[in-house]
Design a protein around this motif. Structure first.
Motif, PDB file in Angstrom:
ATOM      1  N   GLN A   1      42.707  38.575  29.277  1.00 48.97           N
ATOM      2  CA  GLN A   1      42.391  39.838  29.944  1.00 48.97           C
ATOM      3  C   GLN A   1      42.967  39.899  31.358  1.00 48.97           C
ATOM      4  O   GLN A   1      43.431  40.954  31.810  1.00 48.97           O
ATOM      5  CB  GLN A   1      40.868  40.045  29.984  1.00 48.97           C
ATOM      6  CG  GLN A   1      40.220  40.217  28.627  1.00 48.97           C
ATOM      7  CD  GLN A   1      40.809  41.374  27.850  1.00 48.97           C
ATOM      8  OE1 GLN A   1      40.732  42.525  28.263  1.00 48.97           O
ATOM      9  NE2 GLN A   1      41.443  41.074  26.718  1.00 48.97           N
ATOM     10  N   ILE A   2      42.948  38.763  32.044  1.00 48.89           N
ATOM     11  CA  ILE A   2      43.534  38.711  33.396  1.00 48.89           C
ATOM     12  C   ILE A   2      45.040  38.923  33.327  1.00 48.89           C
ATOM     13  O   ILE A   2      45.614  39.724  34.085  1.00 48.89           O
ATOM     14  CB  ILE A   2      43.199  37.366  34.068  1.00 48.89           C
ATOM     15  CG1 ILE A   2      41.687  37.260  34.332  1.00 48.89           C
ATOM     16  CG2 ILE A   2      43.980  37.196  35.370  1.00 48.89           C
ATOM     17  CD1 ILE A   2      41.229  35.885  34.773  1.00 48.89           C
TER      18      ILE A   2
ATOM     19  N   ILE B   1      37.891  43.758  36.114  1.00 47.01           N
ATOM     20  CA  ILE B   1      38.814  42.788  36.717  1.00 47.01           C
ATOM     21  C   ILE B   1      39.632  43.504  37.778  1.00 47.01           C
ATOM     22  O   ILE B   1      40.206  44.562  37.515  1.00 47.01           O
ATOM     23  CB  ILE B   1      39.759  42.168  35.675  1.00 47.01           C
ATOM     24  CG1 ILE B   1      38.981  41.669  34.453  1.00 47.01           C
ATOM     25  CG2 ILE B   1      40.556  41.016  36.301  1.00 47.01           C
ATOM     26  CD1 ILE B   1      39.870  41.201  33.322  1.00 47.01           C
ATOM     27  N   VAL B   2      39.687  42.926  38.963  1.00 50.71           N
ATOM     28  CA  VAL B   2      40.479  43.480  40.066  1.00 50.71           C
ATOM     29  C   VAL B   2      41.482  42.419  40.512  1.00 50.71           C
ATOM     30  O   VAL B   2      41.110  41.255  40.721  1.00 50.71           O
ATOM     31  CB  VAL B   2      39.586  43.886  41.255  1.00 50.71           C
ATOM     32  CG1 VAL B   2      40.440  44.423  42.398  1.00 50.71           C
ATOM     33  CG2 VAL B   2      38.553  44.925  40.826  1.00 50.71           C
TER      34      VAL B   2
ATOM     35  N   ARG C   1      39.323  39.075  40.926  1.00 50.51           N
ATOM     36  CA  ARG C   1      37.864  39.214  40.971  1.00 50.51           C
ATOM     37  C   ARG C   1      37.411  39.668  39.580  1.00 50.51           C
ATOM     38  O   ARG C   1      37.733  40.782  39.143  1.00 50.51           O
ATOM     39  CB  ARG C   1      37.443  40.227  42.029  1.00 50.51           C
ATOM     40  CG  ARG C   1      35.918  40.372  42.157  1.00 50.51           C
ATOM     41  CD  ARG C   1      35.547  41.377  43.243  1.00 50.51           C
ATOM     42  NE  ARG C   1      34.111  41.535  43.341  1.00 50.51           N
ATOM     43  CZ  ARG C   1      33.325  40.799  44.130  1.00 50.51           C
ATOM     44  NH1 ARG C   1      33.850  39.847  44.877  1.00 50.51           N
ATOM     45  NH2 ARG C   1      32.029  41.013  44.171  1.00 50.51           N
ATOM     46  N   PHE C   2      36.691  38.816  38.899  1.00 49.97           N
ATOM     47  CA  PHE C   2      36.206  39.092  37.545  1.00 49.97           C
ATOM     48  C   PHE C   2      34.701  39.297  37.642  1.00 49.97           C
ATOM     49  O   PHE C   2      33.950  38.356  37.845  1.00 49.97           O
ATOM     50  CB  PHE C   2      36.534  37.905  36.632  1.00 49.97           C
ATOM     51  CG  PHE C   2      36.462  38.219  35.157  1.00 49.97           C
ATOM     52  CD1 PHE C   2      37.616  38.300  34.387  1.00 49.97           C
ATOM     53  CD2 PHE C   2      35.242  38.432  34.531  1.00 49.97           C
ATOM     54  CE1 PHE C   2      37.561  38.586  33.028  1.00 49.97           C
ATOM     55  CE2 PHE C   2      35.169  38.716  33.183  1.00 49.97           C
ATOM     56  CZ  PHE C   2      36.332  38.793  32.420  1.00 49.97           C
TER      57      PHE C   2
ATOM     58  N   LYS D   1      27.346  32.579  42.043  1.00 51.81           N
ATOM     59  CA  LYS D   1      28.263  33.601  42.567  1.00 51.81           C
ATOM     60  C   LYS D   1      27.811  34.955  42.027  1.00 51.81           C
ATOM     61  O   LYS D   1      28.115  35.329  40.886  1.00 51.81           O
ATOM     62  CB  LYS D   1      29.687  33.287  42.102  1.00 51.81           C
ATOM     63  CG  LYS D   1      30.751  34.157  42.729  1.00 51.81           C
ATOM     64  CD  LYS D   1      31.136  33.659  44.101  1.00 51.81           C
ATOM     65  CE  LYS D   1      32.381  34.350  44.615  1.00 51.81           C
ATOM     66  NZ  LYS D   1      32.783  33.872  45.933  1.00 51.81           N
ATOM     67  N   SER D   2      27.066  35.691  42.828  1.00 55.97           N
ATOM     68  CA  SER D   2      26.527  36.976  42.371  1.00 55.97           C
ATOM     69  C   SER D   2      26.911  38.081  43.344  1.00 55.97           C
ATOM     70  O   SER D   2      27.481  37.830  44.409  1.00 55.97           O
ATOM     71  CB  SER D   2      24.997  36.901  42.245  1.00 55.97           C
ATOM     72  OG  SER D   2      24.397  36.968  43.524  1.00 55.97           O
ATOM     73  N   ASN D   3      26.578  39.326  42.991  1.00 50.89           N
ATOM     74  CA  ASN D   3      26.851  40.471  43.868  1.00 50.89           C
ATOM     75  C   ASN D   3      25.788  40.643  44.948  1.00 50.89           C
ATOM     76  O   ASN D   3      25.898  41.526  45.790  1.00 50.89           O
ATOM     77  CB  ASN D   3      26.938  41.762  43.044  1.00 50.89           C
ATOM     78  CG  ASN D   3      28.184  41.805  42.177  1.00 50.89           C
ATOM     79  OD1 ASN D   3      29.170  41.163  42.495  1.00 50.89           O
ATOM     80  ND2 ASN D   3      28.126  42.540  41.089  1.00 50.89           N
TER      81      ASN D   3
END
Length: 241
Positions: free
Chosen positions: A33-34, A73-74, A51-52, A109-111
């Motif tokens: 996907q990346i 994905i960015v 950034r996934f 690793k969270s928002n």
């Protein structure tokens, strides 16, 4: 880089947060996907920051209507294929308006990064390059954008994950490299603010930047020779892969 480490940390975090992991969500799918996104860009560079982000889809407030996931994905282009080290002034201060709690969720690793956001504004408004964050026992846990390492004599010290610091991917790489170097003892133990004044070197690690040396904390100034040596070995490892 470090695809496997990123993938397994994501899978572990999703399980802890009670997200439903689709059967097709393998490491090969993750990578596919990346690469699919990168193949659609017109940017003629070979390195990107990825950034996934995974989130629960559907409705619900505190109780989600579903634990099924979707993702975004960015990709942001990077100029360098290898890590470089900055030798310019990089002064830090403690951020004391809020503390990181010593618990499992703090290591993921969270928002949920409101402390980092508020701390970054504090640093900007007061002319600091970064801030160091404290846990609820008032020990130094990490920086706003990465893990922190402290060299004192022949010891390299970083806070243990159970102090509440992020279980960083670059933290793991630096620990692995340092343990293979002669003349240095690698220790995971709590760091008090008073310990910072005794250090020979302080540096911050994250996957995007690599290693960022800290040059000054209050009246104390630091060298960066050991950070440079770690970076050389890190880049050598990247070339081999």
């Amino acid at each position: 880089m470090f695809l496997e480490d990123h993938y397994f940390r994501l899978m572990s975090s999703m399980r802890i947060f009670r997200m439903e992991i689709p059967m097709h969500f393998t490491m090969e799918f993750f990578e596919e996907q990346i690469l699919l996104l990168l193949s659609s860009t017109n940017v003629k560079l070979s390195s990107f920051r990825i950034r996934f982000s995974v989130y629960r889809k559907g409705e619900g407030f505190y109780l989600p209507a579903t634990n099924e996931i979707e993702y975004v994905i960015v990709a942001s282009p990077l100029e360098n294929d290898l890590y470089t080290i900055e030798t310019t002034s990089y002064e830090v201060e403690l951020y004391k308006d809020a503390y990181i709690t010593k618990q499992l969720f703090s290591t993921l690793k969270s928002n949920n990064k409101i402390i980092q956001i508020a701390g970054s504004i504090f640093a900007f408004e007061n002319g600091y390059a970064n801030c160091l964050l404290l846990n609820d026992e008032k020990n130094v846990v990490e920086a706003l954008q990465g893990n922190v390492f402290m060299k004192v004599g022949n010891e390299l010290i970083t806070p243990p994950v159970n102090d509440g610091c992020l279980n960083g991917i670059m933290r793991k790489q630096v620990l692995t490299i340092a343990k293979k170097m002669e003349g240095i003892d690698v220790v995971e133990k709590s760091i008090s603010p008073f310990d910072l004044q005794k250090a020979d070197e302080l540096f911050i690690t994250n996957v995007v930047k690599g290693i960022q040396p800290i040059t000054k904390y209050r009246k104390k100034e630091y060298s960066l020779e050991y950070a440079k040596e770690i970076l050389i070995r890190l880049n050598a490892q990247i070339r081999l892969n």
